[in-house]
Design a protein around this motif. Structure first.
Motif, PDB file in Angstrom:
ATOM      1  N   ALA A 238       0.843  -1.199   0.000  1.00  0.00           N
ATOM      2  CA  ALA A 238       0.000   0.000   0.000  1.00  0.00           C
ATOM      3  C   ALA A 238       0.877   1.246   0.000  1.00  0.00           C
ATOM      4  N   LEU A 239       1.931   1.219   0.815  1.00  0.00           N
ATOM      5  CA  LEU A 239       2.831   2.363   0.891  1.00  0.00           C
ATOM      6  C   LEU A 239       3.546   2.581  -0.440  1.00  0.00           C
ATOM      7  N   PHE A 240       3.953   1.470  -1.083  1.00  0.00           N
ATOM      8  CA  PHE A 240       4.606   1.567  -2.387  1.00  0.00           C
ATOM      9  C   PHE A 240       3.643   2.160  -3.418  1.00  0.00           C
ATOM     10  N   SER A 241       2.369   1.705  -3.412  1.00  0.00           N
ATOM     11  CA  SER A 241       1.449   2.299  -4.396  1.00  0.00           C
ATOM     12  C   SER A 241       1.180   3.753  -4.097  1.00  0.00           C
ATOM     13  N   LEU A 242       1.119   4.096  -2.817  1.00  0.00           N
ATOM     14  CA  LEU A 242       0.910   5.505  -2.468  1.00  0.00           C
ATOM     15  C   LEU A 242       2.061   6.363  -2.995  1.00  0.00           C
ATOM     16  N   THR A 243       3.283   5.854  -2.808  1.00  0.00           N
ATOM     17  CA  THR A 243       4.464   6.586  -3.275  1.00  0.00           C
ATOM     18  C   THR A 243       4.391   6.837  -4.778  1.00  0.00           C
ATOM     19  N   LEU A 244       4.159   5.762  -5.539  1.00  0.00           N
ATOM     20  CA  LEU A 244       4.112   5.907  -6.990  1.00  0.00           C
ATOM     21  C   LEU A 244       2.923   6.757  -7.421  1.00  0.00           C
ATOM     22  N   THR A 245       1.807   6.646  -6.699  1.00  0.00           N
ATOM     23  CA  THR A 245       0.620   7.430  -7.060  1.00  0.00           C
ATOM     24  C   THR A 245       0.888   8.924  -6.935  1.00  0.00           C
ATOM     25  N   TRP A 246       1.580   9.315  -5.863  1.00  0.00           N
ATOM     26  CA  TRP A 246       1.868  10.750  -5.703  1.00  0.00           C
ATOM     27  C   TRP A 246       2.813  11.252  -6.786  1.00  0.00           C
ATOM     28  N   ILE A 247       3.765  10.391  -7.197  1.00  0.00           N
ATOM     29  CA  ILE A 247       4.644  10.785  -8.301  1.00  0.00           C
ATOM     30  C   ILE A 247       3.800  10.942  -9.569  1.00  0.00           C
ATOM     31  N   ALA A 248       2.914   9.981  -9.792  1.00  0.00           N
ATOM     32  CA  ALA A 248       2.056  10.030 -10.980  1.00  0.00           C
ATOM     33  C   ALA A 248       1.143  11.259 -10.945  1.00  0.00           C
ATOM     34  N   ALA A 249       0.733  11.648  -9.745  1.00  0.00           N
ATOM     35  CA  ALA A 249      -0.154  12.811  -9.622  1.00  0.00           C
ATOM     36  C   ALA A 249       0.552  14.077 -10.111  1.00  0.00           C
ATOM     37  N   ILE A 250       1.838  14.205  -9.782  1.00  0.00           N
ATOM     38  CA  ILE A 250       2.578  15.384 -10.251  1.00  0.00           C
ATOM     39  C   ILE A 250       2.554  15.411 -11.770  1.00  0.00           C
ATOM     40  N   ALA A 251       2.854  14.252 -12.383  1.00  0.00           N
ATOM     41  CA  ALA A 251       2.887  14.182 -13.842  1.00  0.00           C
ATOM     42  C   ALA A 251       1.516  14.487 -14.432  1.00  0.00           C
ATOM     43  N   GLY A 252       0.480  13.892 -13.877  1.00  0.00           N
ATOM     44  CA  GLY A 252      -0.866  14.077 -14.425  1.00  0.00           C
ATOM     45  C   GLY A 252      -1.338  15.512 -14.336  1.00  0.00           C
ATOM     46  N   LEU A 253      -1.019  16.168 -13.214  1.00  0.00           N
ATOM     47  CA  LEU A 253      -1.514  17.530 -12.995  1.00  0.00           C
ATOM     48  C   LEU A 253      -0.723  18.561 -13.782  1.00  0.00           C
ATOM     49  N   SER A 254       0.556  18.267 -14.063  1.00  0.00           N
ATOM     50  CA  SER A 254       1.354  19.302 -14.711  1.00  0.00           C
ATOM     51  C   SER A 254       1.592  19.030 -16.190  1.00  0.00           C
ATOM     52  N   ALA A 255       1.144  17.869 -16.693  1.00  0.00           N
ATOM     53  CA  ALA A 255       1.415  17.526 -18.098  1.00  0.00           C
ATOM     54  C   ALA A 255       0.684  18.466 -19.049  1.00  0.00           C
ATOM     55  N   LYS A 256       1.314  18.659 -20.225  1.00  0.00           N
ATOM     56  CA  LYS A 256       0.686  19.504 -21.241  1.00  0.00           C
ATOM     57  C   LYS A 256      -0.064  18.664 -22.263  1.00  0.00           C
ATOM     58  N   SER A 257       0.235  17.371 -22.330  1.00  0.00           N
ATOM     59  CA  SER A 257      -0.438  16.505 -23.299  1.00  0.00           C
ATOM     60  C   SER A 257      -0.668  15.135 -22.679  1.00  0.00           C
ATOM     61  N   VAL A 258      -1.548  14.354 -23.316  1.00  0.00           N
ATOM     62  CA  VAL A 258      -1.838  13.011 -22.803  1.00  0.00           C
ATOM     63  C   VAL A 258      -0.571  12.176 -22.749  1.00  0.00           C
ATOM     64  N   ASP A 259       0.247  12.284 -23.791  1.00  0.00           N
ATOM     65  CA  ASP A 259       1.484  11.497 -23.826  1.00  0.00           C
ATOM     66  C   ASP A 259       2.388  11.860 -22.659  1.00  0.00           C
ATOM     67  N   GLY A 260       2.446  13.156 -22.369  1.00  0.00           N
ATOM     68  CA  GLY A 260       3.269  13.625 -21.261  1.00  0.00           C
ATOM     69  C   GLY A 260       2.784  13.046 -19.942  1.00  0.00           C
ATOM     70  N   ALA A 261       1.464  12.928 -19.805  1.00  0.00           N
ATOM     71  CA  ALA A 261       0.911  12.403 -18.559  1.00  0.00           C
ATOM     72  C   ALA A 261       1.279  10.936 -18.379  1.00  0.00           C
ATOM     73  N   GLY A 262       1.324  10.194 -19.491  1.00  0.00           N
ATOM     74  CA  GLY A 262       1.563   8.752 -19.393  1.00  0.00           C
ATOM     75  C   GLY A 262       3.024   8.381 -19.285  1.00  0.00           C
ATOM     76  N   VAL A 263       3.906   9.312 -19.695  1.00  0.00           N
ATOM     77  CA  VAL A 263       5.313   8.962 -19.852  1.00  0.00           C
ATOM     78  C   VAL A 263       5.985   8.605 -18.526  1.00  0.00           C
ATOM     79  N   ILE A 264       5.430   9.075 -17.419  1.00  0.00           N
ATOM     80  CA  ILE A 264       5.970   8.804 -16.097  1.00  0.00           C
ATOM     81  C   ILE A 264       6.059   7.304 -15.819  1.00  0.00           C
TER      82      ILE A 264
END
Lengths: 253, 255
Positions: free
Chosen positions: B150-176
């Motif tokens: 659970a802690l590992f998924s939380l860690t990766l989820t927060w990293i993914a959240a940064i990418a998702g919120l700041s991405a300029k394109s769909v590809d950018g959001a997924g690249v993380i």
């Protein structure tokens, strides 16, 4: 209580070097339809964002429903509803699920009933169980506005509600806006179409280069021009007239 | 203000229900987060496993922790994508202009990531049991494993959240998702690190995935976890906190 739903004084906002609002003043009467006119990029959406607590102004005051947007943003949110420039519906959910979700988030007592009533009122009952991604532009906009009406907020913001709609859907939206105002809701509308403001608004304000350059009723604005001269011109039907006439005939049959 | 705080959990529940529907209605997501890791497990056990010497009698026992982490890594790309579309479509704007707790929308996505990962991990473990995975671990060890995952998924989820919120394109959001994918591959998840050339080995031993894999493996095989668990926890908590702070900062700027 006060007669004004919205009071704005000396509102200023810049994005880095770009000075978008340079001191905007206006007031919106309770229960009226207020149209903010302006070309693209004139700052209409910025004003909507400040009034709906999404953005903070640099200076000046904005009071919505008697509450200052900076001091009491949470209370302001309880008295407003926003329909943004792009239909913000969840495309993966069905129309009904979208409405139930919003009704739940507004903590209404009977979300399903609220959803069914709105679907009925907006002519979406047949499409209720289809995903919103399958809706036409007009249906999506209708769903979008229906979502804003869940919870009966006293003030509704519509940011360019008819941009990108076909003429029929546009007239439908106008009809809904009029109905809202008849029921006492204050409607704050932005538009770049002059005829839309002319058709709907009790008060019109024109935003140009960061300031309101004129405001008042349509009659007030007309007074600014020399009296009308009577001229006789042959009026050709516009393509829009023809289109609507043909569609209308088809529906009657 | 009081009334708004009280609704935080029910609002988050609505958000959770919403994005869980997104997952169940997207075949693509289900394939990537559940079917792919299972396929990989089958591939490693039945195709490559015969040639891999791990020192354990049963390769699936050795492999399972790594597969679980891969499944989590696969899923966070979708969290990023879902956040990105919410920002783009103006759905966050709609939520933020409503009288609901500001962070409920974001936490809803984070919770969705945790719940959907829990479901796919359970499915993967069931398949592993069919493939002969056995564990002598008791209930406490299993709870510890669940906690670390659970802690590992939380860690990766927060990293993914940064990418998702700041991405300029769909590809950018997924690249993380791509760099995150590589970490389990260059670790002790699939093969012991001792066979790797020294440079790679050093990287594999000092990156976060290895202590996490080793801890889970030790817990599942009833071996002492030693220091690995503390290193694993330190990595997860440390990265989580930093990613959380940045994600919240981006979220506030966007809202």
């Amino acid at each position: 209580m006060q007669n004004n739903s919205i009071q704005v004084k000396g509102l200023q906002k810049s994005y880095k070097q770009l000075n978008v609002l340079k001191g905007v003043d206006f007031e919106v009467e309770k229960g009226s339809i207020f149209a903010l006119l302006g070309s693209n990029g004139s700052g209409k959406t910025t004003i909507v964002k400040i009034l709906t607590t999404l953005l903070k102004q640099d200076s000046g005051t904005a009071v919505v429903n008697g509450l200052d947007v900076l001091a009491k943003p949470a209370n302001v949110r309880q008295s407003i509803s926003l329909t943004g420039q792009f239909a913000a519906v969840d495309e993966i959910l069905t129309g009904r699920e979208n409405l139930i979700m919003i009704a739940r988030l507004r903590h209404l007592s009977n979300p399903r009933q609220v959803a069914d009533d709105l679907l009925n009122r907006f002519g979406l009952t047949d499409a209720a169980h289809r995903r919103a991604s399958t809706y036409s532009g007009g249906m999506r906009r209708r769903l979008d506005i229906a979502m804003s009406l869940a919870g009966r907020s006293p003030i509704i913001f519509l940011d360019e509600p008819t941009t990108g709609l076909d003429p029929e859907a546009r007239i439908e939206v106008w009809k809904m806006v009029r109905e809202l105002a008849t029921n006492g809701t204050t409607v704050f509308l932005t538009t770049q179409y002059l005829d839309e403001a002319e058709q709907l608004a009790d008060q019109i304000a024109i935003l140009h280069e960061g300031r309101i350059i004129v405001s008042g009723t349509l009659a007030d604005l007309k007074k600014l021009f020399p009296p009308a001269q009577v001229e006789y011109i042959e009026k050709q039907p516009t393509l829009e007239d023809i289109f609507l006439a043909i569609i209308g005939k088809k529906e009657k049959n | 203000m009081e009334t708004i705080k009280n609704y935080f959990f029910s609002d988050m529940g609505v958000m959770l229900g919403r994005s869980m529907r997104h997952i169940f209605r997207s075949l693509d997501t289900i394939i990537t987060v559940t079917i792919m890791p299972i396929a990989m497990m089958l591939l490693f056990v039945y195709v490559l496993g015969g040639a891999i010497q791990t020192g354990t009698s049963n390769y699936v026992d050795y492999l399972l922790p790594g597969i679980l982490l891969i499944a989590i890594a696969n899923s966070v790309g979708y969290t990023s994508y879902r956040l990105f579309t919410d920002v783009q479509r103006g759905i966050f704007e709609r939520f933020n202009s409503m009288p609901i707790a500001r962070s409920a929308a974001l936490w809803g996505h984070v919770l969705t990531s945790l719940v959907s990962n829990a479901i796919s991990l359970v499915v993967i473990i069931l398949v592993a049991l069919l493939m002969g995975f056995r564990s002598p671990a008791g209930i406490l060890s299993w709870l510890a494993v669940a906690g670390i995952l659970a802690l590992f998924s939380l860690t990766l989820t927060w990293i993914a959240a940064i990418a998702g919120l700041s991405a300029k394109s769909v590809d950018g959001a997924g690249v993380i998702a791509y760099p995150i994918h590589f970490l389990p591959l260059i670790s002790s998840a699939f093969v012991p690190t001792r066979t790797m050339p020294s440079g790679v080995r050093a990287f594999a031993e000092y990156q976060p995935v290895t202590p996490i894999v080793e801890t889970i493996r030790a817990l599942l095989s009833n071996q002492p976890v030693g220091n690995e668990i503390w290193i694993a926890l330190a990595w997860c908590v440390g990265i989580s906190c930093i990613a959380y702070i940045f994600a919240m900062r981006v979220y506030k700027k966007r809202g």
